[in-house]
Design a protein around this motif. Structure first.
Motif, short mmCIF file in Angstrom:
data_model
loop_
_atom_site.label_atom_id
_atom_site.label_comp_id
_atom_site.label_asym_id
_atom_site.label_seq_id
_atom_site.Cartn_x
_atom_site.Cartn_y
_atom_site.Cartn_z
N VAL A 34 0.83 -1.21 0.00
CA VAL A 34 0.00 0.00 0.00
C VAL A 34 0.87 1.26 0.00
O VAL A 34 0.58 2.21 -0.72
CB VAL A 34 -0.98 -0.01 1.20
N PHE A 35 1.94 1.25 0.79
CA PHE A 35 2.83 2.42 0.79
C PHE A 35 3.40 2.63 -0.62
O PHE A 35 3.44 3.76 -1.12
CB PHE A 35 3.97 2.24 1.79
N GLY A 36 3.83 1.56 -1.27
CA GLY A 36 4.37 1.69 -2.62
C GLY A 36 3.34 2.20 -3.61
O GLY A 36 3.67 3.01 -4.49
N ALA A 37 2.11 1.75 -3.47
CA ALA A 37 1.06 2.20 -4.38
C ALA A 37 0.72 3.67 -4.19
O ALA A 37 0.48 4.40 -5.15
CB ALA A 37 -0.19 1.34 -4.18
N VAL A 38 0.71 4.13 -2.94
CA VAL A 38 0.36 5.52 -2.67
C VAL A 38 1.54 6.46 -2.88
O VAL A 38 1.43 7.50 -3.53
CB VAL A 38 -0.20 5.68 -1.23
N ALA A 39 2.70 6.10 -2.35
CA ALA A 39 3.86 6.99 -2.41
C ALA A 39 4.70 6.79 -3.67
O ALA A 39 5.51 7.64 -4.01
CB ALA A 39 4.73 6.78 -1.19
N GLY A 40 4.52 5.68 -4.35
CA GLY A 40 5.33 5.37 -5.53
C GLY A 40 5.38 6.45 -6.59
O GLY A 40 6.47 6.79 -7.06
N PRO A 41 4.26 6.99 -6.98
CA PRO A 41 4.31 8.03 -8.01
C PRO A 41 5.18 9.24 -7.61
O PRO A 41 5.88 9.81 -8.44
CB PRO A 41 2.85 8.45 -8.18
N ALA A 42 5.15 9.60 -6.34
CA ALA A 42 5.95 10.74 -5.89
C ALA A 42 7.44 10.39 -5.91
O ALA A 42 8.28 11.28 -6.09
CB ALA A 42 5.55 11.15 -4.48
N LEU A 43 7.78 9.12 -5.73
CA LEU A 43 9.17 8.71 -5.72
C LEU A 43 9.70 8.47 -7.13
O LEU A 43 10.91 8.56 -7.37
CB LEU A 43 9.34 7.45 -4.87
N LEU A 44 8.82 8.18 -8.07
CA LEU A 44 9.25 7.85 -9.43
C LEU A 44 9.14 9.01 -10.41
O LEU A 44 9.90 9.07 -11.38
CB LEU A 44 8.42 6.68 -9.96
N PHE A 45 8.19 9.91 -10.20
CA PHE A 45 7.93 10.97 -11.18
C PHE A 45 8.11 12.34 -10.54
O PHE A 45 8.02 12.51 -9.32
CB PHE A 45 6.50 10.86 -11.72
N GLU A 46 8.33 13.32 -11.41
CA GLU A 46 8.36 14.72 -10.97
C GLU A 46 6.92 15.21 -10.83
O GLU A 46 6.18 15.26 -11.80
CB GLU A 46 9.10 15.59 -12.01
N LEU A 47 6.53 15.53 -9.62
CA LEU A 47 5.18 16.02 -9.35
C LEU A 47 5.28 17.41 -8.75
O LEU A 47 6.34 17.82 -8.27
CB LEU A 47 4.47 15.08 -8.38
N PRO A 48 4.18 18.15 -8.76
CA PRO A 48 4.21 19.47 -8.10
C PRO A 48 4.65 19.33 -6.65
O PRO A 48 4.37 18.32 -5.99
CB PRO A 48 2.75 19.93 -8.19
N GLY A 49 5.35 20.33 -6.12
CA GLY A 49 5.98 20.28 -4.80
C GLY A 49 5.12 19.76 -3.67
O GLY A 49 5.54 18.88 -2.92
N GLY A 50 3.93 20.28 -3.50
CA GLY A 50 3.07 19.87 -2.40
C GLY A 50 2.65 18.42 -2.51
O GLY A 50 2.62 17.68 -1.52
N LEU A 51 2.34 18.00 -3.71
CA LEU A 51 1.92 16.62 -3.93
C LEU A 51 3.08 15.65 -3.72
O LEU A 51 2.90 14.57 -3.17
CB LEU A 51 1.34 16.48 -5.33
N GLU A 52 4.27 16.07 -4.13
CA GLU A 52 5.45 15.21 -3.97
C GLU A 52 5.79 14.98 -2.51
O GLU A 52 6.33 13.95 -2.15
CB GLU A 52 6.65 15.84 -4.70
N ARG A 53 5.47 15.93 -1.65
CA ARG A 53 5.70 15.75 -0.21
C ARG A 53 4.52 15.07 0.48
O ARG A 53 4.71 14.36 1.47
CB ARG A 53 5.97 17.12 0.44
N ALA A 54 3.34 15.29 -0.02
CA ALA A 54 2.14 14.77 0.64
C ALA A 54 1.94 13.26 0.42
O ALA A 54 1.47 12.56 1.31
CB ALA A 54 0.90 15.52 0.17
#
Length: 94
Positions: A34-54
């Protein structure tokens, strides 16, 4: 002490130990997935700042809640289940 007033036998203690280990291992696996599914996109892709931390924070919170829920549900189910009176038998009247 058991429900019938006697001491727990070795088989019963072993069953409890196995069930606790199963609860912990399955909870860790589910939490990691579940952690990988939720946090994975933030760890793999460039996302807007707030979303990348959230996303990693949200993933950690959801994974922690899932871990606790899984451990409790497995152990409560084990406690409520009727264990066979003799090893290898599924029905006490067998």
């Amino acid at each position: 002490m058991t429900t019938h007033g006697g001491r727990r036998g070795q088989a019963e203690r072993d069953a409890i130990t196995v069930e606790i280990r199963y609860a912990l291992c399955s909870a860790v696996f589910a939490a990691v997935v579940v952690f990988g599914a939720v946090a994975g996109p933030a760890l793999l892709f460039e996302l807007p700042g707030g979303l990348e931390r959230a996303l990693p924070v949200a993933g950690a919170v959801v994974a922690g809640v899932l871990f606790l829920a899984r451990v409790v549900s497995v152990l409560v189910r084990f406690q409520r289940s009727d264990q066979p009176s003799q090893p290898g038998r599924t029905n006490p009247d067998s």
